[in-house]
Enzyme design. Structure first.
Site, PDB file in Angstrom:
ATOM      1  N   GLU A  55     118.981 -19.495  15.650  1.00 18.41           N
ATOM      2  CA  GLU A  55     119.847 -20.219  16.381  1.00 18.41           C
ATOM      3  C   GLU A  55     121.223 -20.628  15.667  1.00 18.41           C
ATOM      4  O   GLU A  55     122.250 -20.688  15.927  1.00 18.41           O
ATOM      5  CB  GLU A  55     119.392 -21.413  17.367  1.00 18.41           C
ATOM      6  CG  GLU A  55     120.232 -22.086  18.246  1.00 18.41           C
ATOM      7  CD  GLU A  55     121.210 -23.162  17.673  1.00 18.41           C
ATOM      8  OE1 GLU A  55     122.042 -23.642  18.390  1.00 18.41           O
ATOM      9  OE2 GLU A  55     121.043 -23.561  16.285  1.00 18.41           O
ATOM     10  N   GLU A  56     120.887 -21.123  14.304  1.00 19.14           N
ATOM     11  CA  GLU A  56     121.868 -21.831  13.616  1.00 19.14           C
ATOM     12  C   GLU A  56     123.116 -20.796  13.368  1.00 19.14           C
ATOM     13  O   GLU A  56     124.197 -21.316  13.085  1.00 19.14           O
ATOM     14  CB  GLU A  56     121.390 -22.351  12.365  1.00 19.14           C
ATOM     15  CG  GLU A  56     120.641 -23.569  12.568  1.00 19.14           C
ATOM     16  CD  GLU A  56     121.199 -24.920  13.365  1.00 19.14           C
ATOM     17  OE1 GLU A  56     122.490 -24.613  13.663  1.00 19.14           O
ATOM     18  OE2 GLU A  56     120.455 -25.864  13.789  1.00 19.14           O
TER      19      GLU A  56
ATOM     20  N   HIS B 279     122.064 -31.716  10.535  1.00 19.72           N
ATOM     21  CA  HIS B 279     122.504 -30.546   9.205  1.00 19.72           C
ATOM     22  C   HIS B 279     122.834 -31.109   7.973  1.00 19.72           C
ATOM     23  O   HIS B 279     123.309 -30.656   7.348  1.00 19.72           O
ATOM     24  CB  HIS B 279     123.645 -29.910   9.697  1.00 19.72           C
ATOM     25  CG  HIS B 279     123.719 -28.700  10.872  1.00 19.72           C
ATOM     26  ND1 HIS B 279     124.704 -28.088  11.409  1.00 19.72           N
ATOM     27  CD2 HIS B 279     122.733 -28.700  11.885  1.00 19.72           C
ATOM     28  CE1 HIS B 279     124.385 -27.490  12.367  1.00 19.72           C
ATOM     29  NE2 HIS B 279     123.126 -27.823  12.740  1.00 19.72           N
TER      30      HIS B 279
ATOM     31  N   ASP C 153     116.459 -31.123  14.179  1.00 19.91           N
ATOM     32  CA  ASP C 153     117.236 -30.108  14.583  1.00 19.91           C
ATOM     33  C   ASP C 153     116.526 -28.865  14.067  1.00 19.91           C
ATOM     34  O   ASP C 153     117.109 -28.461  12.813  1.00 19.91           O
ATOM     35  CB  ASP C 153     118.735 -30.060  14.168  1.00 19.91           C
ATOM     36  CG  ASP C 153     119.495 -29.011  14.504  1.00 19.91           C
ATOM     37  OD1 ASP C 153     119.068 -28.058  15.286  1.00 19.91           O
ATOM     38  OD2 ASP C 153     120.655 -28.835  14.000  1.00 19.91           O
TER      39      ASP C 153
ATOM     40  N   ASP D 185     118.080 -29.134  22.425  1.00 16.01           N
ATOM     41  CA  ASP D 185     118.434 -28.968  20.778  1.00 16.01           C
ATOM     42  C   ASP D 185     119.566 -30.092  20.585  1.00 16.01           C
ATOM     43  O   ASP D 185     120.701 -29.940  19.877  1.00 16.01           O
ATOM     44  CB  ASP D 185     119.231 -27.772  20.804  1.00 16.01           C
ATOM     45  CG  ASP D 185     119.569 -27.268  19.594  1.00 16.01           C
ATOM     46  OD1 ASP D 185     119.059 -28.047  18.558  1.00 16.01           O
ATOM     47  OD2 ASP D 185     120.455 -26.467  19.185  1.00 16.01           O
TER      48      ASP D 185
ATOM     49  N   HIS E 119     114.663 -24.247  19.015  1.00 15.40           N
ATOM     50  CA  HIS E 119     114.721 -23.186  18.033  1.00 15.40           C
ATOM     51  C   HIS E 119     113.951 -23.549  16.893  1.00 15.40           C
ATOM     52  O   HIS E 119     113.577 -24.831  16.438  1.00 15.40           O
ATOM     53  CB  HIS E 119     115.960 -22.779  17.801  1.00 15.40           C
ATOM     54  CG  HIS E 119     116.961 -23.892  17.163  1.00 15.40           C
ATOM     55  ND1 HIS E 119     117.105 -24.237  15.548  1.00 15.40           N
ATOM     56  CD2 HIS E 119     117.994 -24.681  17.484  1.00 15.40           C
ATOM     57  CE1 HIS E 119     117.953 -24.968  15.364  1.00 15.40           C
ATOM     58  NE2 HIS E 119     118.560 -25.375  16.459  1.00 15.40           N
TER      59      HIS E 119
END
Ligand SMILES: *[C@@H]1O[C@H](CO)[C@@H](O)[C@H](O)[C@H]1NC(C)=O
Ligand SMILES: *[C@@H]1O[C@H](CO)[C@@H](O)[C@H](O)[C@H]1NC(C)=O
Ligand SMILES: *[C@@H]1O[C@H](CO)[C@@H](O)[C@H](O)[C@H]1NC(C)=O
Ligand SMILES: *[C@@H]1O[C@H](CO)[C@@H](O)[C@H](O)[C@H]1NC(C)=O
Ligand SMILES: *[C@@H]1O[C@H](CO)[C@@H](O)[C@H](O)[C@H]1NC(C)=O
Ligand SMILES: *[C@@H]1O[C@H](CO)[C@@H](O)[C@H](O)[C@H]1NC(C)=O
Length: 472
Positions: A336-337, A434, A302, A364, A290
């Site tokens: 995606e998140e 994140h 990520d 991912d 993503h």
């Protein structure tokens, strides 16, 4: 040199097709496993060529350098942000300029949330400014903030037992880190569970196995019929400290201010490019990662890494002049998140063709040195994947694990399509996940080379085998 090699590889394949048995278009095979094994073994030279190009040759470090160029220029790429759309436009241009086929954008409506200004200050038992990150989709606080006493719990069970104490308080979760999939429930549902027992806000210990005072954000979900309360993550260090303070009987008071806001859905796109199949162009092997990220750090790990090794897989195959029988399709997902929003749209649009997807692949979980491939599919398909992974002996990454998965491919897996994901060092991955630490500094060009080689060999061979992967 490389063309000679591929005339040779092609010849071996022509010979191997002379084995005589019929192959049916309906997915059933008359071939023995021995014959399939021999077919896969004939890809040894192609696999070596891919590995040589990616790990030692001209493509060395390319996926890392391409990624650095993008994320240094546009930074993090939150759903609904201008930088995400800028990244999508840059990628669209990159893929076209490279001469990949059927490069196009598929429109998707995606959530648009912004964190705004935020702070959390402990007022009692001592003044302490805490590092926080609001959780995606959280509402904000009133401008003057929410000042309330804290109730610290270590589990949802403890929250239930102490429900009468929660009313009017800020619930702080100090849940231990077990693994991502089970611990992340505190981030996803912490606010809802706290609101149910009358809390005014919730703070979640970051879902990470390691911390240097780093908050780790992520999506959270409200539930219909349950009041929406502001929610943010705090560091492991502050969660543990408040837990210790509370166990000593201290009264803890926090002032939480969050300027978070949800806006109307924004326009975005899944980005698609292909190497069109030579013999069964309607049949597809999908490789993906993503393009969106959280709004802190650079979204390099990520999922910049996963997106860029997926792009690299097509580049390597194209550079070698290879064209598999089936279409190799790259999808760079959007949002995606926010819960696989782009992937859901893609599935809705393409699910009528589910019978023609041989394999769906998603990276991912980081692109550090891979430990192997996670795979979901029938025993027969697994046996084939194990043979294919033997082709990666030259880089010594041959393991096939259970549970191939990913937010963006799970719709297809649930519909019966075999699915594969790249597995690496999850401790390292979730240490940076994140957080502001997700930057190019955690990426390693040589590890990405190996990850890209694995990704290219697997996707190419599955796309080029005479038959689709069996579903039963
Ligand atoms: C697939 O086609 C072959 C040949 O027509 C037939 O024998 C076989 O029963 C079919 N299998 C299924 C599952 O339809
Ligand atoms: C690739 O990266 C490694 C590690 O940073 C470096 O040693 C090597 O020289 C690079 N190769 C090329 C071709 O730039
Ligand atoms: C995560 O931990 C839970 C609880 O211990 C366990 O049931 C589950 O199997 C673990 N999941 C993974 C992917 O290891
Ligand atoms: C589904 O596959 C057919 C060919 O079998 C193709 O013409 C069509 O464009 C595909 N649809 C989508 C949405 O990909
Ligand atoms: C799948 O591909 C085959 C050819 O490979 C085609 O005949 C068939 O119509 C396709 N099915 C769908 C649902 O698109
Ligand atoms: C190959 O990988 C295996 C399993 O990951 C490991 O135990 C072994 O040491 C590796 N061998 C080499 C030569 O790197």
């Amino acid at each position: 040199m490389k063309y000679l090699l591929f005339i040779f590889v092609g010849l071996v394949h022509l010979l191997s097709l002379g084995s005589g048995k019929a192959i049916y278009g309906n997915g059933t095979s008359q071939r023995t496993f021995q014959e399939i094994k021999e077919e896969i073994a004939s890809y040894g030279d192609a696999a070596k060529a891919i590995i040589n190009l990616a790990v030692y040759g001209e493509a060395q470090n390319r996926s890392y350098e391409r990624l650095a160029l993008l994320v240094d220029a546009v930074g993090p790429r939150l759903s609904g942000s201008r930088s995400l759309e800028k990244a999508i436009q840059i990628m669209y241009q990159n893929l076209q300029e490279e001469g990949l086929e059927n490069v196009h954008l598929e429109p998707v409506k995606i959530p648009h949330w912004e964190r705004g200004e935020e702070s959390a200050v402990m007022l009692h038992p001592r003044a302490h400014k805490m590092a926080i990150l609001g959780l995606g989709s959280s509402i904000g606080t009133p401008p003057e903030g929410i000042t309330a006493e804290v109730l610290v719990v270590t589990s949802f069970d403890e929250l239930q037992r102490r429900a009468p104490e929660a009313r009017g308080k800020i619930v702080v979760y100090n849940q231990p880190y077990v693994n991502y999939s089970s611990t992340v429930l505190y981030r996803a549902r912490g606010a809802v569970e706290a609101a149910r027992v009358g809390a005014v806000a919730s703070l979640i210990r970051s879902v990470a196995p390691f911390s240097i005072y780093s908050p780790h954000t992520g999506i959270q979900e409200y539930q219909d019929g349950v009041p929406k309360i502001p929610t943010a993550c705090i560091t492991v260090e502050d969660a543990e400290m408040m837990s210790r303070m509370a166990s000593r009987g201290a009264r803890i008071v926090i002032q939480l201010k969050m300027g978070a806001k949800n806006y109307p859905d924004a326009d975005s796109f899944n980005t698609v490019a292909e190497v069109i199949g030579s013999k069964y162009p309607e049949q597809v092997v999908l490789v993906s990662g993503h393009l969106d990220s959280w709004d802190v750090g650079q979204g390099a790990m990520d999922d910049g890494g996963g997106a860029f090794i997926s792009w690299e897989a097509l580049s390597l195959i194209k550079d070698l002049g290879l064209r598999p029988k089936r279409t190799l399709r790259l999808v760079l997902w959007t949002a995606e998140e926010q819960g696989g929003v782009g992937a859901f749209q893609y599935y809705q649009l393409h699910k009528a063709n589910v019978s023609n997807y041989s394999l769906v692949m998603e990276s991912d979980l980081g692109t550090f040195f891979p430990s192997g491939l996670q795979f979901t599919g029938s025993d027969k398909a697994r046996a084939i994947m194990e043979e294919i992974m033997h082709l990666l002996q030259p880089i010594n990454v041959t393991q096939v694990f259970r549970c191939g998965e990913g937010t963006d491919i799970n719709y297809w897996i649930q519909a019966g399509v075999p699915g594969a994901s790249l597995l690496g060092d999850l401790y390292k991955y979730f240490s940076f996940h994140h957080s502001r630490g997700d930057t190019m500094t955690v990426m390693d060009p040589q590890q990405m080379n190996v990850a890209a080689a694995l990704w290219a060999v697997v996707s190419y061979v599955v796309a080029d085998l005479e038959e689709m992967l069996p579903r039963s």
